[in-house]
Design a protein around this motif. Structure first.
Motif, PDB file in Angstrom:
ATOM      1  N   SER A 121     -15.399   1.045  18.963  1.00 14.51           N
ATOM      2  CA  SER A 121     -14.118   1.763  18.964  1.00 14.51           C
ATOM      3  C   SER A 121     -13.376   1.662  17.640  1.00 14.51           C
ATOM      4  CB  SER A 121     -13.231   1.225  20.091  1.00 14.51           C
ATOM      5  OG  SER A 121     -13.023  -0.160  19.947  1.00 14.51           O
ATOM      6  N   ILE A 122     -13.962   1.010  16.661  1.00 12.23           N
ATOM      7  CA  ILE A 122     -13.305   0.867  15.357  1.00 12.23           C
ATOM      8  C   ILE A 122     -13.478   2.160  14.565  1.00 12.23           C
ATOM      9  CG2 ILE A 122     -13.404  -0.372  13.153  1.00 12.23           C
ATOM     10  CD1 ILE A 122     -14.104  -2.876  14.696  1.00 12.23           C
ATOM     11  N   PRO A 123     -12.415   2.660  13.915  1.00 10.85           N
ATOM     12  CA  PRO A 123     -12.544   3.875  13.099  1.00 10.85           C
ATOM     13  C   PRO A 123     -13.603   3.714  12.017  1.00 10.85           C
ATOM     14  CG  PRO A 123     -10.241   3.327  13.435  1.00 10.85           C
ATOM     15  CD  PRO A 123     -11.032   2.169  13.969  1.00 10.85           C
ATOM     16  N   ARG A 124     -14.255   4.804  11.696  1.00 11.84           N
ATOM     17  CA  ARG A 124     -15.370   4.789  10.750  1.00 11.84           C
ATOM     18  C   ARG A 124     -14.963   4.164   9.413  1.00 11.84           C
ATOM     19  NH1 ARG A 124     -20.024   8.888   9.851  1.00 11.84           N
ATOM     20  NH2 ARG A 124     -20.602   8.540   7.678  1.00 11.84           N
ATOM     21  N   ASN A 125     -13.772   4.482   8.929  1.00  8.02           N
ATOM     22  CA  ASN A 125     -13.363   3.994   7.620  1.00  8.02           C
ATOM     23  C   ASN A 125     -12.999   2.505   7.615  1.00  8.02           C
ATOM     24  OD1 ASN A 125     -11.017   4.194   9.050  1.00  8.02           O
ATOM     25  ND2 ASN A 125      -9.829   5.236   7.453  1.00  8.02           N
ATOM     26  N   GLU A 126     -12.993   1.868   8.776  1.00  8.36           N
ATOM     27  CA  GLU A 126     -12.693   0.435   8.858  1.00  8.36           C
ATOM     28  C   GLU A 126     -13.927  -0.410   9.190  1.00  8.36           C
ATOM     29  OE1 GLU A 126      -9.463  -0.325  11.503  1.00  8.36           O
ATOM     30  OE2 GLU A 126      -8.198   1.278  10.676  1.00  8.36           O
ATOM     31  N   TRP A 134     -19.112 -10.996   8.914  1.00 10.14           N
ATOM     32  CA  TRP A 134     -20.388 -11.627   9.242  1.00 10.14           C
ATOM     33  C   TRP A 134     -21.371 -11.459   8.082  1.00 10.14           C
ATOM     34  CZ3 TRP A 134     -17.566  -8.698  12.755  1.00 10.14           C
ATOM     35  CH2 TRP A 134     -17.065  -9.406  13.858  1.00 10.14           C
ATOM     36  N   ASP A 135     -22.287 -12.382   7.996  1.00 11.61           N
ATOM     37  CA  ASP A 135     -23.241 -12.412   6.887  1.00 11.61           C
ATOM     38  C   ASP A 135     -24.365 -11.400   7.128  1.00 11.61           C
ATOM     39  OD1 ASP A 135     -24.861 -13.050   4.767  1.00 11.61           O
ATOM     40  OD2 ASP A 135     -25.247 -15.112   5.376  1.00 11.61           O
ATOM     41  N   SER A 136     -24.432 -10.377   6.270  1.00 10.83           N
ATOM     42  CA  SER A 136     -25.554  -9.423   6.252  1.00 10.83           C
ATOM     43  C   SER A 136     -25.678  -8.634   7.549  1.00 10.83           C
ATOM     44  CB  SER A 136     -26.879 -10.151   5.966  1.00 10.83           C
ATOM     45  OG  SER A 136     -26.791 -10.907   4.793  1.00 10.83           O
ATOM     46  N   VAL A 137     -24.577  -8.029   7.987  1.00 14.61           N
ATOM     47  CA  VAL A 137     -24.635  -7.094   9.100  1.00 14.61           C
ATOM     48  C   VAL A 137     -23.754  -5.890   8.774  1.00 14.61           C
ATOM     49  CG1 VAL A 137     -25.023  -8.879  10.844  1.00 14.61           C
ATOM     50  CG2 VAL A 137     -22.697  -8.092  10.382  1.00 14.61           C
ATOM     51  N   TYR A 138     -24.033  -4.793   9.462  1.00 14.82           N
ATOM     52  CA  TYR A 138     -23.142  -3.634   9.403  1.00 14.82           C
ATOM     53  C   TYR A 138     -22.989  -3.095  10.815  1.00 14.82           C
ATOM     54  CZ  TYR A 138     -27.523  -0.966   9.681  1.00 14.82           C
ATOM     55  OH  TYR A 138     -28.727  -0.467  10.082  1.00 14.82           O
ATOM     56  N   PHE A 139     -21.921  -2.313  11.010  1.00 13.69           N
ATOM     57  CA  PHE A 139     -21.651  -1.742  12.323  1.00 13.69           C
ATOM     58  C   PHE A 139     -21.456  -0.237  12.216  1.00 13.69           C
ATOM     59  CE2 PHE A 139     -20.184  -6.108  12.728  1.00 13.69           C
ATOM     60  CZ  PHE A 139     -20.692  -6.486  13.961  1.00 13.69           C
ATOM     61  N   THR A 140     -21.885   0.444  13.236  1.00  9.36           N
ATOM     62  CA  THR A 140     -21.476   1.823  13.490  1.00  9.36           C
ATOM     63  C   THR A 140     -20.957   1.865  14.934  1.00  9.36           C
ATOM     64  OG1 THR A 140     -23.541   2.646  14.448  1.00  9.36           O
ATOM     65  CG2 THR A 140     -23.389   2.607  12.028  1.00  9.36           C
ATOM     66  N   LYS A 141     -20.493   3.027  15.354  1.00  8.51           N
ATOM     67  CA  LYS A 141     -20.017   3.128  16.739  1.00  8.51           C
ATOM     68  C   LYS A 141     -21.158   2.955  17.734  1.00  8.51           C
ATOM     69  CE  LYS A 141     -20.350   8.198  16.882  1.00  8.51           C
ATOM     70  NZ  LYS A 141     -21.445   8.235  17.858  1.00  8.51           N
ATOM     71  N   ASP A 142     -22.434   3.071  17.253  1.00  5.68           N
ATOM     72  CA  ASP A 142     -23.594   2.963  18.135  1.00  5.68           C
ATOM     73  C   ASP A 142     -24.278   1.603  18.059  1.00  5.68           C
ATOM     74  OD1 ASP A 142     -24.075   5.788  19.281  1.00  5.68           O
ATOM     75  OD2 ASP A 142     -23.720   6.153  17.146  1.00  5.68           O
ATOM     76  N   THR A 143     -23.749   0.686  17.249  1.00  6.50           N
ATOM     77  CA  THR A 143     -24.430  -0.604  17.066  1.00  6.50           C
ATOM     78  C   THR A 143     -24.532  -1.394  18.361  1.00  6.50           C
ATOM     79  OG1 THR A 143     -23.833  -0.746  14.731  1.00  6.50           O
ATOM     80  CG2 THR A 143     -24.317  -2.816  15.866  1.00  6.50           C
ATOM     81  N   PHE A 144     -23.462  -1.439  19.125  1.00  3.01           N
ATOM     82  CA  PHE A 144     -23.500  -2.186  20.379  1.00  3.01           C
ATOM     83  C   PHE A 144     -24.603  -1.655  21.293  1.00  3.01           C
ATOM     84  CE2 PHE A 144     -22.040  -2.304  24.881  1.00  3.01           C
ATOM     85  CZ  PHE A 144     -22.254  -3.654  25.100  1.00  3.01           C
ATOM     86  N   LEU A 145     -24.637  -0.333  21.487  1.00  3.75           N
ATOM     87  CA  LEU A 145     -25.652   0.271  22.344  1.00  3.75           C
ATOM     88  C   LEU A 145     -27.047   0.018  21.784  1.00  3.75           C
ATOM     89  CD1 LEU A 145     -26.424   2.026  24.777  1.00  3.75           C
ATOM     90  CD2 LEU A 145     -26.092   4.037  23.315  1.00  3.75           C
ATOM     91  N   SER A 146     -27.202   0.112  20.461  1.00  2.00           N
ATOM     92  CA  SER A 146     -28.512  -0.115  19.839  1.00  2.00           C
ATOM     93  C   SER A 146     -28.974  -1.546  20.052  1.00  2.00           C
ATOM     94  CB  SER A 146     -28.448   0.205  18.340  1.00  2.00           C
ATOM     95  OG  SER A 146     -28.184   1.568  18.114  1.00  2.00           O
ATOM     96  N   ALA A 147     -28.067  -2.501  19.884  1.00  2.00           N
ATOM     97  CA  ALA A 147     -28.431  -3.906  20.067  1.00  2.00           C
ATOM     98  C   ALA A 147     -28.820  -4.189  21.508  1.00  2.00           C
ATOM     99  CB  ALA A 147     -27.272  -4.796  19.637  1.00  2.00           C
TER     100      ALA A 147
END
Length: 843
Positions: A121-126, A134-147
């Motif tokens: 739910s975090i805006p794309r620009n944030e 966190w060390d060496s990770v990135y998030f998109t709005k789909d990261t939770f579902l992907s994980a």
């Protein structure tokens, strides 16, 4: 032949209290063990398929960095390669199941799950700023579902394999998971896929013990922490470390971190302190550390955290492991856990070697033979790795029987110098001093290959692909040779006692193979006519052959008898084994067994004894070298009697390596020749190509032979890199054998000899019957060997018993004579009873 049923015969033998094995049950009562019970419980085998599940997670990618190493291509490119090779269509595609949040909370905190959910739910620009926590990770709005879907994919496949509905499987999934801790995400990982699968398999009572093998070049600290105090999950990790200077820069990645509480000894870290490690180095780790521990642990399920960033070309690993090495790893482990092996993708950031490593792993799961390893002639093990391997043994020897017999010495002692060639002092260094800077970098922190490097490594992988394409082509069928005519050989005179080398040895094998459903699954090779005399004249003296072929007025002896059919049986045995060798060479079959008699390994150039007349296996080797142009033939002889004839005929040759494990008793055991000692190592061109492993005292069992196997047989066999393997399969060290003098090998131990060697020589293996004179033990032992060739599950021997001091002495003596011949053996050193901790952070 005794008309008693096998069970009645076995009961009678057990009642005699000869060569029996005992154990205590929970009430301390003595319980008699049937040494054939384990293999007899593996009669039926349903052919199950390899499972395949895929999770590309195409919407999970770094929004602000197009060069980020962890991206959807890590699945799509390997999948394309699997499709090109038509491997997926050979698998059963698995549909992902969903699991409740409670299952994820078994290994992760609610806080971690909530933070992962919040990213949706975090805006794309944030998102980049959020990721920097966190060390060496990135998030998109789909990261939770992907994980979640990646974890569920690993769970679904692993549970299906654990419950037995699939044979094994490959999970081509992302994001990876082995860095994910209970309450922390890092290293491209969010949920620990493999840890969740292991814990679920145990909690659902589908398995009792899980082995996790992690070959990702980065240490899986997440998996380690999640099982650090448990003894039902053995975590084994090979990773780049460089004394703590390589990410994740943790002191706990060292070899002295071995678990806590009841989990002590169940964490095994093999930290690599230099780059450029290749197949020889990784193989040394597998043979010297992983296999001994894994066989002693006896897992019910094996999960491989398959990071291909140790493969050649990967900028993060900077290692030189070939793609097909991973096939050898899978194959060597597949004899364990009834073959229940699940490979789950972790790292791997050079797409071409990643794709080929995945393909080679899946081929091995499907039962295809591995391509021969690219190891130099008589390979060495890097000095830094020799130190690490011995460090691991030092810290684990209190917990694993396989390491308790390593020679040791007291140090430091004033005036006492270290012989670095033969002695080791454990040293631990941790050089990372930090600091860790938060917020973490979100871009450009990873290594990258230049365009020229990419071109170079792409060409290397392409060359590998051409090698694979031009490699051996063969049917995936196991063959055998047998002829009823061989039953006719026997004595003409009354020699005063029952002759142990009798026709029932063959008929019981055939009957047992029918009982186990093996005969119908193997191909009977039609015996073609060969010029047997011509081939025998290449290895035997002509006048001696005249005697063998005529056998007129030749006195019979209990170990050298004959009748009117003997000469024709000898010729039939030779034509049979040559036909089998030809069928394996031509690719008509993959491998095979020669169910033949009379045996042959005591037949020398101009004489013989011990039921032998001519040397079957050397004749086959000579045929393969002269007719089919092979350059390296390995003959492994595990008959309890030394194959003096095979040694005599190959002693000055380097194109045939003869390796014999036998009873010697200081030269007093048949064939009572001093040449069976370990000091006889070959001559001239053959120096080092004759390896004798002579036992001198007491009875021997599975633990003794397995100790010899991983200490000597496997490293020498792999170092020789044979083009064809011939086994002189004598089963007279088995339980109840009348000529074995109380040796107690189980059928399954013989099967695992074959399992661990069958990946050599592109699967070209010929198993030829030699001795073995208790017909039931012999038949069941051959059954175990055939099942191993077929890739069937077989029981794992009980290897928790102590290895005898005589066996330890034998191995030590053989090492002394052959370290100079086979440098891979140099890893075996005496280990000081002291450890030196150096560096800015000692704890």
């Amino acid at each position: 032949m005794n008309n008693q049923t096998p069970k009645k015969k076995l009961s009678a033998l057990i009642a005699e209290k000869r060569s029996q094995k005992q154990k205590r049950d929970n009430s301390d009562n003595l319980v008699l063990m049937d040494p054939h019970e384990a293999i007899n419980s593996y009669v039926q085998f349903q052919c199950k398929k390899t499972g395949f599940i895929e999770q590309e997670s195409p919407e999970h990618y770094c929004l602000w960095d197009n060069n980020y190493p962890e991206h959807p291509g890590r699945v799509s490119v390997p999948r394309k390669r699997l499709e090109e090779l038509q491997l997926i269509e050979r698998c059963e595609k698995v549909t992902r199941q969903t699991f409740s949040e409670e299952l994820f909370l078994m290994k992760h905190t609610k806080d971690l799950i909530d933070k992962l959910k919040r990213s949706s739910s975090i805006p794309r620009n944030e998102l980049e700023k959020y990721s920097s926590n966190w060390d060496s990770v990135y998030f998109t709005k789909d990261t939770f579902l992907s994980a979640v879907t990646a974890a569920e994919s690993a769970l679904t496949l692993s549970l299906k394999v654990a419950q037995g509905s699939l044979k094994n499987g490959l999970a081509l999934i992302r994001p990876p998971g082995h860095h994910a801790m209970k309450d922390e995400m890092c290293g491209y990982c969010f949920l620990n896929n493999v840890a969740l699968a292991a814990d679920a398999a145990i909690s659902k009572q589908l398995t009792k013990k899980v082995l996790i093998v992690d070959h990702d070049v980065h240490h899986g600290q997440g998996t380690q922490r999640l099982f650090y105090e448990r003894d039902d999950v053995l975590y084994f990790s090979i990773h780049r470390y460089e004394n703590g200077l390589f990410w994740p820069n943790l002191r706990e990645s060292e070899s002295d971190y071995i678990g806590e509480g009841k989990g002590k000894g169940y964490t095994v870290n093999v930290p690599l302190n230099e780059t450029g490690m290749d197949d020889s180095d990784y193989l040394a780790i597998i043979i010297n550390i992983l296999l001994p521990i894994a066989y002693e642990f006896k897992p019910d399920l094996i999960l491989i955290s398959a990071g291909f960033d140790c493969a050649i070309g990967c900028p993060e690993g900077e290692m030189n492991v070939s793609p097909h090495f991973f096939a050898h790893l899978v194959s060597l482990l597949s004899g364990l856990a009834d073959g229940k092996v699940v490979v789950c993708l972790e790292g791997g950031y050079f797409l071409e070697s990643l794709a080929e490593g995945v393909a080679c792993s899946l081929k091995a799961l499907l039962g295809d033979f591995p391509h021969p390893l690219n190891i130099d002639s008589k390979p060495t093990v890097k000095d830094s790795l020799q130190k690490v391997i011995n460090n691991v043994k030092y810290f684990l020897r209190e917990y694993w029987e396989c390491f308790k017999h390593e020679p040791s010495f007291d140090y430091p002692i004033e005036g006492r110098d270290i012989d670095e060639e033969n002695e080791h002092v454990t040293n631990i260094r941790f050089e990372f001093v930090g600091p860790v800077i938060i917020p973490y970098e979100t871009t450009g922190f990873y290594p990258q290959r230049s365009d020229d490097e990419i071109k170079t490594y792409n060409q290397i992988v392409d060359d590998y692909r051409k090698e694979y394409l031009n490699g051996r082509k063969c049917s995936n069928v196991v063959g055998y040779v047998y002829d009823d005519h061989l039953l006719k050989h026997g004595p003409t005179e009354n020699l005063g006692k029952t002759i142990p080398e009798r026709s029932e040895r063959l008929t019981e094998i055939i009957n047992c193979c029918e009982k186990f459903g093996l005969k119908e699954r193997c191909k009977l090779i039609e015996t073609s006519k060969h010029d047997e005399r011509s081939w025998l004249e290449k290895i035997h003296e002509r006048n001696y052959l005249n005697t063998v072929f005529q056998l007129e007025n030749v006195p019979e002896k209990p170990d050298w008898f004959h009748n009117e059919y003997t000469s024709s049986c000898i010729q039939k045995s030779i034509s049979s084994i040559l036909s089998l060798a030809k069928a394996i060479h031509s690719g008509d079959i993959r491998s095979g067994t020669a169910i033949i008699r009379p045996p042959g390994h005591h037949a020398t150039f101009d004489s013989s004894s011990g039921f032998c007349f001519v040397n079957n296996v050397v004749a086959a080797g000579e045929y393969l070298i002269r007719q089919e142009k092979y350059k390296r033939i390995l003959i492994v002889d595990f008959d309890i009697h030394h194959g003096n004839g095979t040694q005599n005929l190959t002693y000055d040759r380097s194109d045939i390596l003869y390796l014999s494990v036998h009873r010697f008793d200081q030269g007093k055991f048949f064939p009572t020749c001093k040449e069976a000692d370990c000091t006889y190592t070959g001559k001239n061109a053959g120096e080092g190509y004759n390896v004798n492993v002579p036992f001198n005292k007491g009875s021997k069992g599975d633990s003794d032979y397995w100790y010899v196997w991983h200490k000597l047989v496997l490293p020498i066999a792999y170092s020789f890199n044979p083009e064809f393997v011939i086994i002189s399969a004598g089963f007279d060290a088995a339980y109840f054998d009348p000529l074995g003098g109380g040796y107690q090998l189980t059928p399954e131990m013989y099967g695992h000899f074959i399992y661990t060697l069958k990946s050599l020589a592109s699967g070209r293996m010929l198993v030829a019957l030699e001795g073995g004179y208790h017909v039931e033990s012999t038949a069941l032992s051959m059954v175990a060997c055939v099942k191993a060739l077929l890739g069937d599950p077989i029981p794992v021997p009980n290897l928790s018993e102590m290895v005898s001091e005589d066996t330890v002495d034998t191995v030590r003596n053989v090492l002394k004579w052959h370290k100079k011949n086979w440098p891979m053996l140099k890893v075996n050193k005496a280990i000081a009873n002291w450890c030196d901790f150096t560096g800015p952070n000692k704890s």
